[in-house]
Design a protein around this motif. Structure first.
Motif, mmCIF file in Angstrom:
data_model
loop_
_atom_site.group_PDB
_atom_site.id
_atom_site.type_symbol
_atom_site.label_atom_id
_atom_site.label_comp_id
_atom_site.label_asym_id
_atom_site.label_seq_id
_atom_site.Cartn_x
_atom_site.Cartn_y
_atom_site.Cartn_z
ATOM 1 N N PRO A 232 6.013 -10.541 -9.644
ATOM 2 C CA PRO A 232 7.432 -11.673 -8.934
ATOM 3 C C PRO A 232 8.543 -11.441 -7.973
ATOM 4 C CG PRO A 232 8.129 -12.236 -10.472
ATOM 5 C CD PRO A 232 6.830 -10.456 -11.309
ATOM 6 N N PHE A 233 8.536 -12.119 -6.669
ATOM 7 C CA PHE A 233 9.631 -12.195 -6.087
ATOM 8 C C PHE A 233 9.908 -13.114 -5.337
ATOM 9 C CE2 PHE A 233 12.323 -11.051 -1.928
ATOM 10 C CZ PHE A 233 12.773 -9.770 -2.640
ATOM 11 N N ASN A 234 10.826 -13.695 -5.935
ATOM 12 C CA ASN A 234 11.091 -15.363 -6.002
ATOM 13 C C ASN A 234 9.759 -16.025 -6.086
ATOM 14 O OD1 ASN A 234 13.718 -15.457 -4.829
ATOM 15 N ND2 ASN A 234 13.479 -14.427 -2.901
ATOM 16 N N GLU A 235 9.161 -16.896 -5.615
ATOM 17 C CA GLU A 235 8.251 -17.723 -4.616
ATOM 18 C C GLU A 235 6.872 -16.859 -4.932
ATOM 19 O OE1 GLU A 235 8.482 -20.464 -7.150
ATOM 20 O OE2 GLU A 235 10.019 -20.422 -6.729
ATOM 21 N N THR A 236 7.268 -15.546 -4.183
ATOM 22 C CA THR A 236 5.970 -14.675 -3.936
ATOM 23 C C THR A 236 5.227 -14.008 -5.452
ATOM 24 O OG1 THR A 236 7.086 -13.401 -2.781
ATOM 25 C CG2 THR A 236 5.981 -14.936 -1.918
ATOM 26 N N TRP A 237 4.055 -13.022 -4.775
ATOM 27 C CA TRP A 237 3.660 -12.383 -5.833
ATOM 28 C C TRP A 237 3.455 -10.414 -5.148
ATOM 29 C CZ3 TRP A 237 3.887 -12.259 -11.245
ATOM 30 C CH2 TRP A 237 4.112 -13.206 -11.618
ATOM 31 N N TYR A 238 3.700 -9.495 -5.361
ATOM 32 C CA TYR A 238 3.453 -7.929 -4.576
ATOM 33 C C TYR A 238 2.961 -6.993 -6.185
ATOM 34 C CZ TYR A 238 7.968 -6.110 -6.988
ATOM 35 O OH TYR A 238 8.734 -5.564 -7.669
ATOM 36 N N GLU A 296 -3.332 -16.687 -2.175
ATOM 37 C CA GLU A 296 -3.264 -16.810 -0.261
ATOM 38 C C GLU A 296 -1.926 -15.893 0.468
ATOM 39 O OE1 GLU A 296 -5.612 -18.686 1.558
ATOM 40 O OE2 GLU A 296 -6.315 -19.259 -0.302
ATOM 41 N N ASP A 297 -2.510 -15.851 1.574
ATOM 42 C CA ASP A 297 -1.439 -15.061 2.424
ATOM 43 C C ASP A 297 -0.021 -15.276 1.337
ATOM 44 O OD1 ASP A 297 -3.247 -13.115 3.371
ATOM 45 O OD2 ASP A 297 -3.401 -14.311 5.278
ATOM 46 N N HIS A 298 0.679 -16.670 1.979
ATOM 47 C CA HIS A 298 2.355 -16.796 1.706
ATOM 48 C C HIS A 298 2.140 -16.995 0.296
ATOM 49 C CE1 HIS A 298 -0.412 -20.982 0.549
ATOM 50 N NE2 HIS A 298 0.940 -21.018 -0.658
ATOM 51 N N GLU A 299 1.155 -16.626 -0.193
ATOM 52 C CA GLU A 299 1.931 -16.427 -1.450
ATOM 53 C C GLU A 299 2.313 -14.840 -1.912
ATOM 54 O OE1 GLU A 299 -0.391 -19.641 -4.290
ATOM 55 O OE2 GLU A 299 -1.947 -18.046 -2.920
ATOM 56 N N VAL A 300 2.221 -14.150 -1.195
ATOM 57 C CA VAL A 300 1.953 -12.737 -1.186
ATOM 58 C C VAL A 300 3.620 -11.982 -1.021
ATOM 59 C CG1 VAL A 300 1.037 -10.335 -0.885
ATOM 60 C CG2 VAL A 300 -0.534 -11.575 -2.109
ATOM 61 N N TYR A 301 4.118 -10.665 -1.174
ATOM 62 C CA TYR A 301 5.029 -11.011 -0.629
ATOM 63 C C TYR A 301 4.961 -9.014 0.253
ATOM 64 C CZ TYR A 301 9.631 -8.675 0.031
ATOM 65 O OH TYR A 301 10.604 -7.723 0.770
ATOM 66 N N TYR A 302 5.261 -9.084 1.374
ATOM 67 C CA TYR A 302 4.873 -7.667 2.449
ATOM 68 C C TYR A 302 5.866 -7.428 3.451
ATOM 69 C CZ TYR A 302 2.062 -3.856 4.386
ATOM 70 O OH TYR A 302 1.455 -3.044 4.916
ATOM 71 N N GLN A 303 5.361 -6.666 3.559
ATOM 72 C CA GLN A 303 6.869 -6.243 4.459
ATOM 73 C C GLN A 303 5.256 -4.932 5.345
ATOM 74 O OE1 GLN A 303 9.786 -3.558 2.890
ATOM 75 N NE2 GLN A 303 11.157 -5.605 2.383
ATOM 76 N N THR A 304 6.020 -6.088 6.779
ATOM 77 C CA THR A 304 5.010 -5.243 7.209
ATOM 78 C C THR A 304 5.095 -4.022 7.711
ATOM 79 O OG1 THR A 304 4.585 -7.938 8.290
ATOM 80 C CG2 THR A 304 4.223 -5.989 10.050
#
Length: 327
Positions: A232-238, A296-304
């Motif tokens: 987890p990272f805040n409310e997202t996942w990676y 969903e995309d908004h639930e995933v932590y990712y750095q472009t």
């Protein structure tokens, strides 16, 4: 009559399932593994505190010292995840009685999974006598390698920002009791939980051949799986892609990939009870990876543009299938 209708085999299957769940609730190594909730707790909540070595204290060591000695010298800190703030942790001093001391987390800097580096390895001088067993060679090449990993961190983690540098180190000999068998077992069973607090992983091996021997061990395989499980990272996942192996002989490093994601139950295990414990944990990891792939995309932590984080589409389908087979 029941046998003719196929009722007896079905009743026996139900009976055996309930019997197995009852045994799991009693625990493997005393840990309840009877439900997904229990598995989540086992994979995320250590049975023994998570002690770490601040990176600056690594230079105070001329040789690797055992956990109790590191505590005695005041070299270790304790970290605790911040409730409700996924991926972040606070850092505490350790009192002389080993109770949690003062919070020494820098108020101006975040501390999260990027700041914790876990070292995974096989012991170079194992012995049934714990007083004689030691993870390093007499030439201290493993300690030298750990120092070199820190020195070469910009070459290993090429996309790392200054806020993502490793500040704390976890390594079993330093952070797991070596003179207290009861707490040692608790800490060993907590290794998956420790590794889920970090997204920087580094295996240590003499060379490529030694690395293959490392990958033949069940617990080493579990550490690889644990380190690349969704976090987890805040409310997202990676899912982190920051796993490396450092070769101690030539001081070079290589990246781990899905080919190194092997079944822990096919690896060597000294204690047969570990098979049941690890097998149940694999159900949790399989479930977590399936859940991540459906986000969903908004639930995933990712750095472009960065390679250090994986998106659901980066997880091969066969990886999820393999995880389910490992259960």
């Amino acid at each position: 009559m029941a046998e003719e209708n196929g009722m007896f085999p079905r009743l026996m299957k139900v009976y055996n399932t309930l019997r197995a769940l009852t045994k799991l609730k009693k625990g493997v190594h005393g840990v309840d593994l009877s439900s997904m909730e229990a598995l989540e707790k086992a994979a995320n909540h250590p049975l023994y505190p998570c002690y770490v070595l601040p990176v600056e204290n690594l230079d105070k060591l001329d040789e690797l010292i055992h956990h109790e000695e590191a505590l005695k010298r005041g070299l270790l800190r304790e970290i605790k995840p911040i409730p409700g703030k996924g991926g972040y942790f606070n850092v505490f001093e350790v009192n002389e009685d080993r109770s949690t001391g003062e919070d020494v987390t820098n108020s101006y800097a975040y501390h999260y999974t990027d700041n914790m580096l876990v070292f995974s390895h096989r012991w170079l001088r194992p012995d049934l006598d714990p007083l004689k067993s030691h993870p390093d060679a007499e030439d201290n090449r493993k300690l030298k390698a750990m120092k070199n990993v820190i020195a070469k961190q910009d070459e290993i983690w090429t996309e790392m920002s200054r806020f993502e540098r490793p500040l704390y180190i976890w390594m079993d000999y330093l952070c797991v009791p070596q003179r207290d068998r009861a707490n040692q077992k608790k800490a060993i069973l907590s290794i998956p939980a420790y590794f889920r607090l970090s997204c920087k992983f580094c295996a240590l091996a003499d060379d490529a051949e030694a690395f293959q021997v490392y990958l033949s061990r069940g617990w080493c395989r579990l550490e690889v799986v644990s380190s690349r499980s969704p976090k987890p990272f805040n409310e997202t996942w990676y899912v982190p892609a920051q796993q490396h192996v450092f070769y101690m002989k030539d001081q070079t490093s290589g990246e781990l990939d899905w080919e190194h994601f092997k079944n822990p139950l096919d690896g060597g295990l000294t204690d047969k009870r570990d098979r049941k414990y690890i097998g149940r944990l694999m159900e949790f990891f399989a479930n977590e990876m399936e859940r991540f792939c459906d986000l969903e995309d908004h639930e995933v932590y990712y750095q472009t543009g960065e390679r250090e984080f994986l998106k659901p589409e980066d997880i091969p389908k066969e990886v999820v299938e393999k995880l389910n087979q490992y259960v």
